[in-house]
Design a protein around this motif. Structure first.
Motif, PDB file in Angstrom:
ATOM      1  N   HIS A 272       0.805  -1.213   0.000  1.00  0.00           N
ATOM      2  CA  HIS A 272       0.000   0.000   0.000  1.00  0.00           C
ATOM      3  C   HIS A 272       0.846   1.275   0.000  1.00  0.00           C
ATOM      4  O   HIS A 272       0.481   2.260  -0.638  1.00  0.00           O
ATOM      5  CB  HIS A 272      -0.939   0.006   1.200  1.00  0.00           C
ATOM      6  CG  HIS A 272      -1.912  -1.134   1.209  1.00  0.00           C
ATOM      7  ND1 HIS A 272      -3.014  -1.182   0.388  1.00  0.00           N
ATOM      8  CD2 HIS A 272      -1.931  -2.290   1.918  1.00  0.00           C
ATOM      9  CE1 HIS A 272      -3.678  -2.301   0.590  1.00  0.00           C
ATOM     10  NE2 HIS A 272      -3.042  -2.990   1.524  1.00  0.00           N
ATOM     11  N   LEU A 273       1.971   1.252   0.721  1.00  0.00           N
ATOM     12  CA  LEU A 273       2.804   2.455   0.807  1.00  0.00           C
ATOM     13  C   LEU A 273       4.132   2.312   0.073  1.00  0.00           C
ATOM     14  O   LEU A 273       4.920   3.257   0.034  1.00  0.00           O
ATOM     15  CB  LEU A 273       3.055   2.817   2.274  1.00  0.00           C
ATOM     16  CG  LEU A 273       1.835   3.290   3.063  1.00  0.00           C
ATOM     17  CD1 LEU A 273       2.242   3.694   4.473  1.00  0.00           C
ATOM     18  CD2 LEU A 273       1.136   4.451   2.364  1.00  0.00           C
TER      19      LEU A 273
ATOM     20  N   THR B 273       7.859   3.790   0.904  1.00  0.00           N
ATOM     21  CA  THR B 273       7.703   4.724   2.023  1.00  0.00           C
ATOM     22  C   THR B 273       7.670   3.984   3.352  1.00  0.00           C
ATOM     23  O   THR B 273       7.959   4.554   4.402  1.00  0.00           O
ATOM     24  CB  THR B 273       6.419   5.561   1.860  1.00  0.00           C
ATOM     25  OG1 THR B 273       6.510   6.331   0.657  1.00  0.00           O
ATOM     26  CG2 THR B 273       6.201   6.512   3.032  1.00  0.00           C
ATOM     27  N   ALA B 274       7.333   2.696   3.326  1.00  0.00           N
ATOM     28  CA  ALA B 274       7.149   1.927   4.564  1.00  0.00           C
ATOM     29  C   ALA B 274       8.401   1.926   5.428  1.00  0.00           C
ATOM     30  O   ALA B 274       8.323   2.141   6.648  1.00  0.00           O
ATOM     31  CB  ALA B 274       6.733   0.496   4.228  1.00  0.00           C
TER      32      ALA B 274
ATOM     33  N   ASP C 197       2.205   8.463  -0.083  1.00  0.00           N
ATOM     34  CA  ASP C 197       1.665   7.148  -0.396  1.00  0.00           C
ATOM     35  C   ASP C 197       1.959   6.818  -1.859  1.00  0.00           C
ATOM     36  O   ASP C 197       2.635   7.575  -2.557  1.00  0.00           O
ATOM     37  CB  ASP C 197       0.164   7.074  -0.075  1.00  0.00           C
ATOM     38  CG  ASP C 197      -0.673   8.034  -0.918  1.00  0.00           C
ATOM     39  OD1 ASP C 197      -0.167   8.551  -1.946  1.00  0.00           O
ATOM     40  OD2 ASP C 197      -1.840   8.263  -0.572  1.00  0.00           O
ATOM     41  N   ARG C 198       1.448   5.712  -2.334  1.00  0.00           N
ATOM     42  CA  ARG C 198       1.746   5.272  -3.697  1.00  0.00           C
ATOM     43  C   ARG C 198       1.218   6.247  -4.755  1.00  0.00           C
ATOM     44  O   ARG C 198       1.711   6.275  -5.892  1.00  0.00           O
ATOM     45  CB  ARG C 198       1.163   3.886  -3.945  1.00  0.00           C
ATOM     46  CG  ARG C 198       2.034   2.742  -3.418  1.00  0.00           C
ATOM     47  CD  ARG C 198       1.500   1.412  -3.911  1.00  0.00           C
ATOM     48  NE  ARG C 198       2.346   0.299  -3.529  1.00  0.00           N
ATOM     49  CZ  ARG C 198       3.414  -0.102  -4.196  1.00  0.00           C
ATOM     50  NH1 ARG C 198       3.790   0.560  -5.276  1.00  0.00           N
ATOM     51  NH2 ARG C 198       4.113  -1.140  -3.789  1.00  0.00           N
TER      52      ARG C 198
ATOM     53  N   VAL D 100       0.865  11.063   3.296  1.00  0.00           N
ATOM     54  CA  VAL D 100       0.381   9.944   4.114  1.00  0.00           C
ATOM     55  C   VAL D 100      -0.465  10.497   5.259  1.00  0.00           C
ATOM     56  O   VAL D 100      -0.092  11.486   5.899  1.00  0.00           O
ATOM     57  CB  VAL D 100       1.572   9.133   4.662  1.00  0.00           C
ATOM     58  CG1 VAL D 100       1.119   8.147   5.730  1.00  0.00           C
ATOM     59  CG2 VAL D 100       2.269   8.385   3.526  1.00  0.00           C
TER      60      VAL D 100
ATOM     61  N   GLN E 193      -3.636   5.745   7.239  1.00  0.00           N
ATOM     62  CA  GLN E 193      -2.700   4.896   6.507  1.00  0.00           C
ATOM     63  C   GLN E 193      -1.565   4.428   7.408  1.00  0.00           C
ATOM     64  O   GLN E 193      -1.124   3.282   7.321  1.00  0.00           O
ATOM     65  CB  GLN E 193      -2.144   5.655   5.298  1.00  0.00           C
ATOM     66  CG  GLN E 193      -3.167   5.911   4.200  1.00  0.00           C
ATOM     67  CD  GLN E 193      -2.613   6.803   3.110  1.00  0.00           C
ATOM     68  OE1 GLN E 193      -2.102   7.894   3.374  1.00  0.00           O
ATOM     69  NE2 GLN E 193      -2.705   6.360   1.871  1.00  0.00           N
TER      70      GLN E 193
ATOM     71  N   LEU F 105      -0.603   0.639   8.442  1.00  0.00           N
ATOM     72  CA  LEU F 105       0.750   0.159   8.185  1.00  0.00           C
ATOM     73  C   LEU F 105       1.360  -0.479   9.426  1.00  0.00           C
ATOM     74  O   LEU F 105       1.934  -1.578   9.352  1.00  0.00           O
ATOM     75  CB  LEU F 105       1.644   1.311   7.712  1.00  0.00           C
ATOM     76  CG  LEU F 105       3.138   0.969   7.605  1.00  0.00           C
ATOM     77  CD1 LEU F 105       3.379  -0.036   6.487  1.00  0.00           C
ATOM     78  CD2 LEU F 105       3.971   2.236   7.401  1.00  0.00           C
TER      79      LEU F 105
END
Length: 215
Positions: A51-52, A55-56, A137-138, A143, A147, A151
């Motif tokens: 989902h991210l 960035t995660a 985010d994607r 974000v 979200q 996460l």
């Protein structure tokens, strides 16, 4: 009611004699975790997130190593990063609108710099020319707290935490304080880093974390 009395709308405050509800200042429903679990969460984040995306890892590393509130983290912009006296820094806007200058530790820098370099490369600009939100985010949007909440639960589950369903962004703040305390950080330093105006707030974090060990 007191305001209405001042305006002469009421002759007396009907709530003036009411007792305030009793609140247990040491209780918090927030689940926390220790250093081993933090390492497992970061290892899971380094695998990426559907989902991210990439960035995660920098986001999870930031939460673990900085202990900032989720709202402060989501509102961060790239231009809040800086350097001072040889340190990499970030200027946070904390509760009450106060500005708090923090040092960014090497562990965060090691994943944040490559993340920003990749973003700059995709846009065809230098890192210095980047603007806007720090964490995207994607879809390239800022974000948000929801979200982030999803996460951290996913990461806690992948890391094998038995209480993963109860892990939320505030858990990282509690964990940061406990790990810093165990590493020997003084109360006043942890209070400053967490943006607490009153040391009693930081002490509540300490009492919550130490209850089981002392028992």
């Amino acid at each position: 009611y007191a305001f209405l009395v001042q305006l002469d709308v009421l002759s007396a405050n009907p709530a003036s004699g009411a007792d305030r509800p009793q609140v247990d200042q040491d209780y918090s429903p927030t689940e926390s975790f220790g250093a081993a679990a933090a390492a497992a969460i970061l290892a899971a984040a380094c695998q990426g997130d559907e989902h991210l995306g990439d960035t995660a890892a920098p986001l999870a590393t930031w939460l673990v190593e900085m202990g900032t509130r989720v709202s402060e983290t989501c509102l961060l912009d790239v231009d809040r990063l800086g350097q001072r006296n040889g340190y990499r820094t970030v200027t946070l806007t904390v509760k009450g609108g106060r500005q708090l200058l923090r040092t960014i530790p090497p562990g965060v820098i090691s994943v944040l710099d490559p993340y920003l370099e990749r973003r700059a490369g995709l846009l065809g600009v230098t890192v210095e020319e980047l603007a806007g939100p720090l964490f995207l985010d994607r879809r390239g949007r800022r974000v948000d707290r929801h979200q982030v909440a999803r996460l951290v639960r996913r990461l806690a589950r992948w890391a094998g935490l038995p209480n993963w369903q109860r892990i939320r962004p505030a858990s990282f703040r509690h964990a940061w304080n406990e790990m810093a305390r165990q590493a020997g950080a003084r109360l006043e330093d942890r209070q400053d880093a967490m943006g607490h105006q009153d040391p009693r707030t930081t002490r509540r974090y300490d009492r919550r974390a130490g209850l089981l060990a002392r028992d």
